[in-house]
Design a protein around this motif. Structure first.
Motif, PDB file in Angstrom:
ATOM      1  N   ASP A  63       7.754  -4.367  -4.731  1.00 53.86           N
ATOM      2  CA  ASP A  63       6.894  -5.432  -5.251  1.00 53.86           C
ATOM      3  C   ASP A  63       6.006  -4.947  -6.388  1.00 53.86           C
ATOM      4  O   ASP A  63       4.994  -5.558  -6.710  1.00 53.86           O
ATOM      5  CB  ASP A  63       6.038  -6.010  -4.124  1.00 53.86           C
ATOM      6  CG  ASP A  63       5.093  -4.974  -3.508  1.00 53.86           C
ATOM      7  OD1 ASP A  63       5.296  -3.766  -3.751  1.00 53.86           O
ATOM      8  OD2 ASP A  63       4.167  -5.373  -2.782  1.00 53.86           O
ATOM      9  N   SER A  96       4.238  -4.338  -9.831  1.00 51.25           N
ATOM     10  CA  SER A  96       4.026  -5.112 -11.044  1.00 51.25           C
ATOM     11  C   SER A  96       3.779  -4.156 -12.206  1.00 51.25           C
ATOM     12  O   SER A  96       2.932  -3.260 -12.121  1.00 51.25           O
ATOM     13  CB  SER A  96       2.818  -6.047 -10.880  1.00 51.25           C
ATOM     14  OG  SER A  96       2.484  -6.636 -12.127  1.00 51.25           O
ATOM     15  N   LYS A 101      -2.795  -6.454  -8.486  1.00 50.73           N
ATOM     16  CA  LYS A 101      -1.978  -5.736  -7.502  1.00 50.73           C
ATOM     17  C   LYS A 101      -1.939  -4.256  -7.847  1.00 50.73           C
ATOM     18  O   LYS A 101      -1.295  -3.825  -8.812  1.00 50.73           O
ATOM     19  CB  LYS A 101      -0.563  -6.302  -7.493  1.00 50.73           C
ATOM     20  CG  LYS A 101       0.372  -5.666  -6.468  1.00 50.73           C
ATOM     21  CD  LYS A 101      -0.032  -5.979  -5.044  1.00 50.73           C
ATOM     22  CE  LYS A 101       0.989  -5.476  -4.052  1.00 50.73           C
ATOM     23  NZ  LYS A 101       0.604  -5.761  -2.659  1.00 50.73           N
ATOM     24  N   ARG A 138       2.779  -0.686   0.853  1.00 48.76           N
ATOM     25  CA  ARG A 138       3.739  -0.202  -0.132  1.00 48.76           C
ATOM     26  C   ARG A 138       2.999   0.693  -1.133  1.00 48.76           C
ATOM     27  O   ARG A 138       2.092   0.229  -1.816  1.00 48.76           O
ATOM     28  CB  ARG A 138       4.406  -1.367  -0.851  1.00 48.76           C
ATOM     29  CG  ARG A 138       5.226  -2.261   0.063  1.00 48.76           C
ATOM     30  CD  ARG A 138       5.984  -3.290  -0.771  1.00 48.76           C
ATOM     31  NE  ARG A 138       6.649  -4.285   0.061  1.00 48.76           N
ATOM     32  CZ  ARG A 138       7.841  -4.119   0.612  1.00 48.76           C
ATOM     33  NH1 ARG A 138       8.494  -2.985   0.418  1.00 48.76           N
ATOM     34  NH2 ARG A 138       8.392  -5.072   1.343  1.00 48.76           N
TER      35      ARG A 138
END
Length: 275
Positions: free
Chosen positions: A53, A55, A62, A94
């Motif tokens: 995930d 970015s 994030k 994560r």
């Protein structure tokens, strides 16, 4: 027939779970790169494993914690898939994984030079750990923070001599990392130098606010590697904000201990994680 249907149901669930995990694994990105170190006067290779995930917008809200892994070219192969499975199942966050590869000069590995804190005649290259700490602190970590969307919460993972380096760096550069994981550290090195240093240094590190997870093998190896001894030192001398744990695993080798240490260690770093 009912039992047969139940069996098919559970097989279907298991298949979906595995499929989702594999799909997430396929989305991970591995970037191999290098950085010239003025401190070490050489190029150093490293590898970055980005979570599914991730970015690429550095201004995004994030951010990801970072796990720095010593002996990156080999140990990342254990840390990355273990972390990936645990994070896919929301047991841990994560994270970005940065594997710091060892340097080879004319076919000779510089591992002892970088990871061991003192010089000992048994290893002519040993004794450059202070320079390695400086490289990580002043060059590698700022570069990673500038290049990737990091949260600045960093964990250092080391195995064997790497585990010794992890504990040594905690003593010499307090709070450089937020957490340290040492898998079967070779604390016997140079007359148990790091253990003696811990006894002298820990009572004065009143601002130390980190987590430390140490693993070893049950029985003679636990004592022979110096892990039992450093545990005794930690019991007597730890400042209030050093949260530590030492475990002795049964029926493991110096290599297989990595598997359990990765999972248990990262879980210790994130004890109350909820997605």
């Amino acid at each position: 027939m009912k039992n047969h249907n139940k069996l098919l149901f559970f097989i279907a669930i298991a298949f979906l779970c595995v499929s989702n995990t594999v799909k997430a694994q396929q989305n991970n990105t591995v970037i191999q790169d290098s950085l010239f170190s003025k401190t070490l006067n050489e190029y150093r290779n490293y590898r970055v494993v980005l979570p599914a995930d991730y970015s690429y917008d550095l201004n995004s809200d994030k951010k990801h914690d970072v796990i720095y892994v010593l002996d990156g070219e080999t140990v990342v192969n254990v840390v990355s898939p273990t972390h990936r499975i645990a994070s896919d199942w929301q047991a841990i966050p994560r994270c970005i994984i940065v594997g710091i590869d060892n340097k080879f000069v004319d076919g000779v590995v510089m591992r002892d030079r970088d990871l061991l804190p003192t010089h000992d005649k048994r290893s002519p290259l040993s004794g450059g750990a202070d320079n390695y700490i400086k490289f990580i602190k002043e060059e590698l970590m700022p570069h990673i923070n500038k290049t990737y969307a990091t949260s600045k919460y960093n964990t250092l993972f080391g195995h064997s001599h790497g585990g010794t380096f992890a504990i040594y760096s905690m003593l010499k550069a307090p709070n450089l990392f937020s957490a340290y994981i040492a898998a079967d550290p070779s604390l016997w090195w140079d007359g148990k130098y790091v253990i003696k240093l811990a006894k002298e240094t820990l009572p004065n590190l009143l601002d130390l606010d980190v987590k430390l997870f140490i693993s070893g093998r049950e029985g003679m190896p636990y004592r022979g590697m110096g892990i039992e001894a450093v545990g005794d030192v930690l019991k007597e001398n730890s400042p209030n904000n050093l949260y530590w744990k030492s475990v002795a695993y049964k029926n493991e080798t110096h290599i297989t201990i990595l598997l359990k240490t990765v999972y248990d260690g990262v879980k210790f770093v994130y004890p109350n994680f909820k997605e």
